[in-house]
Design a protein around this motif. Sequence first.
Motif, PDB file in Angstrom:
ATOM      1  N   ASP A 119       0.873  -1.272  -0.266  1.00 11.15           N
ATOM      2  CA  ASP A 119       0.064  -0.519  -0.358  1.00 11.15           C
ATOM      3  C   ASP A 119       0.221   1.524  -0.006  1.00 11.15           C
ATOM      4  OD1 ASP A 119       0.892   0.613   2.401  1.00 11.15           O
ATOM      5  OD2 ASP A 119      -1.007  -0.963   3.368  1.00 11.15           O
ATOM      6  N   SER A 120       0.411   2.239  -0.299  1.00 14.89           N
ATOM      7  CA  SER A 120       1.102   3.921  -0.490  1.00 14.89           C
ATOM      8  C   SER A 120       1.948   4.306   1.067  1.00 14.89           C
ATOM      9  CB  SER A 120       0.188   4.297  -0.693  1.00 14.89           C
ATOM     10  OG  SER A 120      -0.306   4.927  -1.974  1.00 14.89           O
ATOM     11  N   ALA A 121       1.283   4.026   2.435  1.00 14.90           N
ATOM     12  CA  ALA A 121       2.037   3.908   3.085  1.00 14.90           C
ATOM     13  C   ALA A 121       3.721   3.212   3.319  1.00 14.90           C
ATOM     14  CB  ALA A 121       1.648   4.151   4.266  1.00 14.90           C
ATOM     15  N   GLY A 122       3.268   1.857   3.204  1.00 20.54           N
ATOM     16  CA  GLY A 122       3.886   0.549   2.685  1.00 20.54           C
ATOM     17  C   GLY A 122       4.953   0.610   1.679  1.00 20.54           C
ATOM     18  N   VAL A 123       5.208   1.265   0.803  1.00 18.55           N
ATOM     19  CA  VAL A 123       6.007   1.204  -1.076  1.00 18.55           C
ATOM     20  C   VAL A 123       7.057   2.620   0.021  1.00 18.55           C
ATOM     21  CG1 VAL A 123       6.005   3.062  -2.625  1.00 18.55           C
ATOM     22  CG2 VAL A 123       4.562   0.845  -2.151  1.00 18.55           C
ATOM     23  N   LYS A 124       6.858   3.707   0.798  1.00 18.57           N
ATOM     24  CA  LYS A 124       7.521   4.964   1.386  1.00 18.57           C
ATOM     25  C   LYS A 124       8.254   4.151   1.977  1.00 18.57           C
ATOM     26  CE  LYS A 124       4.162   8.683   0.366  1.00 18.57           C
ATOM     27  NZ  LYS A 124       3.220  10.017   1.414  1.00 18.57           N
ATOM     28  N   ARG A 125       7.469   3.148   3.431  1.00 16.84           N
ATOM     29  CA  ARG A 125       8.515   2.841   3.970  1.00 16.84           C
ATOM     30  C   ARG A 125       9.280   2.015   3.733  1.00 16.84           C
ATOM     31  NH1 ARG A 125       3.296   2.707   7.217  1.00 16.84           N
ATOM     32  NH2 ARG A 125       3.246   0.745   6.914  1.00 16.84           N
ATOM     33  N   MET A 126       9.479   1.274   2.147  1.00 16.97           N
ATOM     34  CA  MET A 126      10.522   0.541   2.156  1.00 16.97           C
ATOM     35  C   MET A 126      11.764   0.967   1.173  1.00 16.97           C
ATOM     36  SD  MET A 126       9.518  -3.158   1.338  1.00 16.97           S
ATOM     37  CE  MET A 126      10.792  -3.346  -0.085  1.00 16.97           C
ATOM     38  N   LYS A 127      11.512   2.650   1.260  1.00  9.65           N
ATOM     39  CA  LYS A 127      13.095   3.727   1.544  1.00  9.65           C
ATOM     40  C   LYS A 127      13.746   3.146   1.755  1.00  9.65           C
ATOM     41  CE  LYS A 127      14.896   8.140   1.615  1.00  9.65           C
ATOM     42  NZ  LYS A 127      14.499   9.063   1.929  1.00  9.65           N
ATOM     43  N   GLY A 128      13.804   2.955   3.570  1.00  8.40           N
ATOM     44  CA  GLY A 128      14.741   3.113   4.235  1.00  8.40           C
ATOM     45  C   GLY A 128      15.465   1.467   3.938  1.00  8.40           C
TER      46      GLY A 128
ATOM     47  N   SER B 126       5.564 -10.480   5.397  1.00 12.98           N
ATOM     48  CA  SER B 126       5.073  -9.104   5.675  1.00 12.98           C
ATOM     49  C   SER B 126       5.843  -8.926   6.628  1.00 12.98           C
ATOM     50  CB  SER B 126       3.873  -9.783   7.210  1.00 12.98           C
ATOM     51  OG  SER B 126       1.982  -9.668   7.068  1.00 12.98           O
ATOM     52  N   LEU B 127       6.507  -7.390   7.157  1.00 14.23           N
ATOM     53  CA  LEU B 127       7.292  -7.104   7.245  1.00 14.23           C
ATOM     54  C   LEU B 127       7.271  -5.470   8.633  1.00 14.23           C
ATOM     55  CD1 LEU B 127       9.980  -6.304   4.128  1.00 14.23           C
ATOM     56  CD2 LEU B 127       9.781  -8.269   5.742  1.00 14.23           C
ATOM     57  N   THR B 128       8.174  -5.587   9.260  1.00 21.04           N
ATOM     58  CA  THR B 128       8.164  -4.493  10.209  1.00 21.04           C
ATOM     59  C   THR B 128       8.846  -3.724  10.046  1.00 21.04           C
ATOM     60  OG1 THR B 128       7.261  -5.819  11.882  1.00 21.04           O
ATOM     61  CG2 THR B 128       8.011  -3.761  12.199  1.00 21.04           C
ATOM     62  N   LEU B 129       8.581  -2.239   9.565  1.00 19.02           N
ATOM     63  CA  LEU B 129       9.118  -0.995   8.773  1.00 19.02           C
ATOM     64  C   LEU B 129       8.986  -0.021   9.285  1.00 19.02           C
ATOM     65  CD1 LEU B 129       8.935  -1.120   4.742  1.00 19.02           C
ATOM     66  CD2 LEU B 129      11.390  -2.418   6.343  1.00 19.02           C
ATOM     67  N   ASP B 130       9.947   0.718   9.705  1.00 22.28           N
ATOM     68  CA  ASP B 130       9.681   2.023  10.564  1.00 22.28           C
ATOM     69  C   ASP B 130       8.932   1.760  11.877  1.00 22.28           C
ATOM     70  OD1 ASP B 130      11.606   3.396   9.267  1.00 22.28           O
ATOM     71  OD2 ASP B 130      10.033   4.206   8.219  1.00 22.28           O
ATOM     72  N   LYS B 131       9.334   0.446  12.430  1.00 23.39           N
ATOM     73  CA  LYS B 131       7.914  -0.056  13.576  1.00 23.39           C
ATOM     74  C   LYS B 131       6.731  -0.122  13.164  1.00 23.39           C
ATOM     75  CE  LYS B 131      11.097   1.963  17.280  1.00 23.39           C
ATOM     76  NZ  LYS B 131      11.030   2.732  18.519  1.00 23.39           N
ATOM     77  N   LYS B 132       5.807  -0.367  12.209  1.00 21.35           N
ATOM     78  CA  LYS B 132       4.581  -0.595  11.542  1.00 21.35           C
ATOM     79  C   LYS B 132       4.863  -2.170  10.938  1.00 21.35           C
ATOM     80  CE  LYS B 132       3.171   4.586  12.033  1.00 21.35           C
ATOM     81  NZ  LYS B 132       3.431   5.205  11.481  1.00 21.35           N
ATOM     82  N   LYS B 133       3.733  -2.719  10.977  1.00 22.63           N
ATOM     83  CA  LYS B 133       3.665  -3.378  10.110  1.00 22.63           C
ATOM     84  C   LYS B 133       2.828  -3.876   8.499  1.00 22.63           C
ATOM     85  CE  LYS B 133       0.599  -8.230  10.222  1.00 22.63           C
ATOM     86  NZ  LYS B 133       0.120  -9.167  10.552  1.00 22.63           N
TER      87      LYS B 133
END
Length: 811
Positions: free
Chosen positions: A151-160, A336-343
């Motif tokens: 989803d949109s938020a997940g794609v952004k969190r993938m940057k790190g 499922s991954l945990t990125l920036d403390k969010k699933k």
Amino acid sequence: MSQRFLLLFLHAFFFTLLAAVGQSNTVEGIVLEAETGRPIPFAHLSLNEGSQHFLADQAGLFSVESLDSIKQIQVHARHTHESIELSTDSSFAFPLTLELPRIRKFFYSEETTLPAKHLMRWTLEKSRVHHPERLAPYTHETYNKLVLTADSAGVKRMKGLVNRLLSKHTFKKIDNLAGYQHLILSESITEVRYYDELHHDETVTASQFSGIEDPLLLGVNASMQSLSPYESNITLFGDQYISPISRNIIRAYEYVITDSIPLENDTLVMVRFNPSNHARFKSLQGYLFINKNYAVEKAIVQPAIKDISLLMVMENQWVDSLCWFPKATTTYFYKSLTLDKKKTELATIIRTEVIDPKRSPELHPEQFDPVILRWSADSLSQQDSSYWEQQRPTSLSPKDSATYQFYEETGQLKQFEKILNVGELVYFKEIPVGPVSIEADKLVNFNKHEGLRLGIGAHTNDKLIKNVSLGGYLAYGFKDKEGKYGFGGNYTREIPSISKRPVTFSLYHRKDVAESAQEPYALNTFQYPTEWLRHFGVSRMDNIRETTLQMRFQPRTYLQSVVGINISQSAATYPYIFQGESDSLFHYFELQAEARYVFGEKFIEVLEKDFSLGSKHPYLYLRIDQGIKGIAKGEFSYLKLMAKLEHGWKFPRVGHLRFQLSAGNVFGDVPYFKLFTGKGTRGNGGVIHNTFETMGHNEYLSNRFLYLFLSHNFGSFHYTNYKHFNPSIEVAFNTGIGQLTTGSSHQGIAIKTLEKPYFESGFLLNNIIVGKPLGIKTGFGAGAYTRFGPQRLDGGFGKNLFFKFILILKP
């Protein structure tokens, strides 16, 4: 995956047509899971209390037009049912969470219901009539699409995460990942020709990638999913599962009729299936949609392990009044991954659509070779957008288009390919760096003779000189404190008069060490993934210096051959005297010939490299080495013969039985280096199939032998729901006999012979712990072997009982 809660997003558009037919209404939407937001394929929907019925598509999308005013929609999916009242607003969108009761209906009679097993028996009986192979010989095209998304938020969190991965391989990084695009998108067009099971192929004619240009993505796209539920084994992400309509397996599945869907021209029965409690095989669960002709028109399947987020959706079409042929297949894999403390849930979606299937009687078996998939760099698309718009069965979504646009604006992520090269290392054992390919298997090694061995090896590839490869390696063993090197080259060309595939001429020279008394098959492939561990325990080696000229070719389909000349010398690194002479340096001149025959073996060709997909038929190896005295310092005249036969049988309910039968004979008196050991691996600690687990390395010596290695894996106790626990029982029996007719020629070293037969048996518990570190399937287990018979050790049962662990790695 939730079976009780649904999230329905409806975007409805109402409009009035000024036409004789009166008012027309259209409603569009998508059916999703409330808990996960994943699409629900083939959801059953009806309008206005059942006046019109229809199905959502493979992605849960639907669009329906009615002449009557649409006031109500009923949703039937996964035993659930709910009515939704629509307002008369011109457009609206709203979420609903639904808990729906189970439905049981059937179209045969309003008064009675036929048992699901009866229906499935008729479906199985009719499978001969409906099977896609009835169209053969046939041709068609496929459109393939692979998406890695979130989803949109997940794609952004993938940057790190992306930048952390890139930092291990490159100094570059990306500045931003927008939320409105996928992470990766690839498309391809292929041409398929099919004559029968042994004669078929697929050629990639065009392909394009967003961000990454790597051929392995094409291999994933083309080889990790099946297209038809009528196949005996259904492939999901490279793993094979028994189909619910396979012959002789129907009793091992349970079937329940859950819905009846009256459509405009037919009625579909929805049948839920899952393995019975006593089933012991790699099984599936899901739904079959069966029409009035007892044909499987649609199917939803997933592994019968609840925590595997893997789903395949299949759809068939009626072609040429002959059969139900694949129309489209979509595979969903969720992680499922945990990125920036969010699933964050990543989704890999692979979709294949069949284009223009037709009978092609002009096809003949001689037009095919064992390569079933070809991908070359020439197919990397240089076509403009108009070409792809014509080829796509369905237009790109806004998110698809945004993905291509994003990578065009930010530049292709070439550095991402360095991560994907891990896959190339696994498959091809090399990492291309421009015009040079680094040989990964030369970097680090270990054995008991050399200890830790470090080195570097490389060769040129086609980017420098096409059809010519030059290279070499350097290595150093920290235990034997010896340097090693090798260099040489290959030349490849087409010679149709002698070979079905390109012929490779090789010339190389090396100064190195080699295991003493081995079986040197040049075309060998491992029957088990544990066999490569054997070299860690090798302690007896000879220093060698050799020059080899070889030709590799394929004179017949399924037959690979090697012929060559070898000029070499060996020097024992252990105390050894041959024929009373203290000089331990021996010279050889050999003519070599080897053949490998595997009926039905198939290959994938990627960038002119072949990757074997194996065969369900036996593997046969033959090798002849003729030593000649008096040429190039050759000191020995001898004939060395070797043969090996490997095969296995898979039984759906009782597991996998495999064997290897090997034999060898040396005619003539030769040094230890050219004889045969007993293939013992007692000191390795780990299980190594097709070896004697209770026999020591170099415990026996023979100039003629016959070995049999037999094992049977019964499969999992039950197809468990535990992610890291999936144990299976394996039993093994190994036996061998040998003879050393020239025993008096070998002094200075302890020698035992195998005139009396050797016996051992084993009991293994595999996959006690399973995982996937670094993307490699890993299973840990343990077992025990006992040595018995005339070659048992003194000291009773305890001295002949050996415990071992088992490590199984699969890319």
